[in-house]
Write a protein that holds these residues in place. Structure first.
Motif, short mmCIF file in Angstrom:
data_model
loop_
_atom_site.label_atom_id
_atom_site.label_comp_id
_atom_site.label_asym_id
_atom_site.label_seq_id
_atom_site.Cartn_x
_atom_site.Cartn_y
_atom_site.Cartn_z
N PHE A 21 46.77 47.40 35.70
CA PHE A 21 46.06 46.53 36.64
C PHE A 21 44.87 47.32 37.19
O PHE A 21 45.04 48.31 37.90
CB PHE A 21 46.98 46.10 37.80
CG PHE A 21 48.20 45.36 37.37
CD1 PHE A 21 48.10 44.25 36.54
CD2 PHE A 21 49.46 45.76 37.78
CE1 PHE A 21 49.23 43.56 36.12
CE2 PHE A 21 50.60 45.07 37.39
CZ PHE A 21 50.48 43.96 36.54
N GLY A 22 43.66 46.90 36.81
CA GLY A 22 42.47 47.61 37.23
C GLY A 22 42.18 47.41 38.70
O GLY A 22 42.67 46.48 39.35
N ARG A 23 41.39 48.30 39.26
CA ARG A 23 41.02 48.21 40.66
C ARG A 23 40.28 46.91 40.93
O ARG A 23 39.39 46.52 40.18
CB ARG A 23 40.16 49.40 41.06
CG ARG A 23 40.88 50.72 40.86
CD ARG A 23 40.02 51.89 41.24
NE ARG A 23 40.60 53.13 40.71
CZ ARG A 23 40.11 54.33 40.91
NH1 ARG A 23 39.01 54.47 41.64
NH2 ARG A 23 40.69 55.39 40.40
N SER A 25 41.70 44.01 40.72
CA SER A 25 42.38 42.91 40.01
C SER A 25 43.27 42.12 40.96
O SER A 25 43.91 42.69 41.86
CB SER A 25 43.23 43.46 38.87
OG SER A 25 42.45 44.15 37.94
N ARG A 26 43.33 40.82 40.72
CA ARG A 26 44.25 39.97 41.50
C ARG A 26 45.67 40.19 41.05
O ARG A 26 45.95 40.39 39.86
CB ARG A 26 43.89 38.50 41.30
CG ARG A 26 43.05 37.91 42.41
CD ARG A 26 42.96 36.40 42.25
NE ARG A 26 43.98 35.72 43.02
CZ ARG A 26 44.20 34.42 42.95
NH1 ARG A 26 43.50 33.67 42.11
NH2 ARG A 26 45.11 33.85 43.71
N CYS A 65 45.30 41.98 45.92
CA CYS A 65 44.48 42.59 44.88
C CYS A 65 44.73 44.09 44.87
O CYS A 65 45.12 44.68 45.88
CB CYS A 65 42.99 42.35 45.14
SG CYS A 65 42.50 40.61 45.21
N GLU A 68 40.51 49.23 46.02
CA GLU A 68 39.37 49.92 45.41
C GLU A 68 38.93 51.06 46.34
O GLU A 68 37.98 50.92 47.10
CB GLU A 68 38.22 48.94 45.17
CG GLU A 68 38.58 47.81 44.22
CD GLU A 68 37.44 46.82 44.02
OE1 GLU A 68 36.61 47.06 43.13
OE2 GLU A 68 37.39 45.82 44.77
N ARG A 210 34.19 47.86 38.18
CA ARG A 210 34.73 46.50 38.39
C ARG A 210 35.98 46.35 37.55
O ARG A 210 36.19 47.07 36.60
CB ARG A 210 33.69 45.44 38.03
CG ARG A 210 33.18 45.52 36.60
CD ARG A 210 32.11 44.46 36.35
NE ARG A 210 31.58 44.55 35.00
CZ ARG A 210 30.59 45.33 34.64
NH1 ARG A 210 30.01 46.12 35.52
NH2 ARG A 210 30.16 45.35 33.39
N PRO A 211 36.83 45.36 37.88
CA PRO A 211 38.07 45.17 37.13
C PRO A 211 37.81 45.02 35.64
O PRO A 211 36.89 44.32 35.22
CB PRO A 211 38.67 43.89 37.72
CG PRO A 211 38.10 43.83 39.09
CD PRO A 211 36.71 44.40 38.99
N GLY A 212 38.63 45.73 34.84
CA GLY A 212 38.53 45.61 33.40
C GLY A 212 37.54 46.56 32.77
O GLY A 212 37.52 46.71 31.55
#
Length: 234
Positions: A21-23, A25-26, A65, A68, A210-212
């Motif tokens: 789960f990236g920073r 991310s929901r 979420c 970050e 960003r996420p992903g």
């Protein structure tokens, strides 16, 4: 059988730390419940725990979420560790048991054997077990919990390079165990401070805009100057 919330919490935390789960991310209860094969109740409890630990934030209109953290927040973690690990080592010298010493010495022997044979694959995990055992030897539940949380967060925010001279690193571990065995809290504190300061230079900050997005690295910057302990020998 109801799966306890702490098990779900551990699973989600591990996935955050490993980057599943990236920073930013929901984290929706429904998706997480399906992923771990549980109801939404333990997921909800786990997310509350992870929010208290700083891994999760709740945002308006988005819900839970992945946090970050800023570079400054990440740098603060290393400085906090440099204060708490020496305290834990000093407490371990005062409160350790023979069982703790047996495990610590065994881990040092394993680490030194791996270095001699050039088998560096599991040195990082052996080092992690060493510091976890040292924390347990402090016999301070509050301190153990703080150090455990710090280890999780630092693993999430930083990549750690292998030491250029791993034999020196394990010699430091051995000297620290000797101080703990002799019940010498001041020497244990000084050795742990020196070891933590040297280890900090091997940390490289993970960065994801960003996420992903693929995670990159940047050099660690801290506001704390290097520690100099002239009287410590190892």
């Amino acid at each position: 059988m109801r799966i306890p919330a702490h098990s779900v919490c551990t699973a989600i935390r591990d996935d955050i730390v490993s980057g599943v789960f990236g920073r930013g991310s929901r984290l929706t209860e429904e998706v997480l419940a399906r992923r771990y094969g549980v109801s939404r109740v333990p997921v909800r409890e786990a997310l509350r725990t992870l929010e208290s630990e700083g891994f999760v934030v709740t945002r308006r209109h988005a819900g839970a979420c992945v946090a970050e953290p800023t570079e400054q927040e990440a740098a603060d973690l290393l400085e906090i560790r440099m204060l708490l690990e020496p305290l834990g080592a000093a407490r371990a010298a005062q409160r350790r048991t023979e069982a703790h010493l047996k495990v610590l010495r065994g881990l040092v022997r394993l680490g030194q054997e791996r270095v001699r044979r050039g088998e560096g694959e599991d040195l990082r995990s052996l080092g992690g077990w060493f510091h976890e055992t040292l924390a347990q030897a402090s016999d301070s539940p509050a301190l153990i919990a703080l150090l455990t949380q710090l280890r999780h967060k630092i693993a999430w925010m930083y990549a750690v390079e292998q030491p250029a001279r791993p034999a020196d690193s394990w010699a430091e571990h051995g000297a620290l165990v000797d101080a703990v065995a002799r019940r010498d809290p001041e020497r244990a504190r000084a050795l742990a401070t020196l070891h933590a300061e040297r280890a900090t230079t091997a940390h490289r900050l993970r960065r994801a805009d960003r996420p992903g997005q693929a995670v990159g690295m940047t050099r660690v910057r801290t506001s704390q100057p290097p520690v100099n302990i002239g009287g410590v020998r190892h």
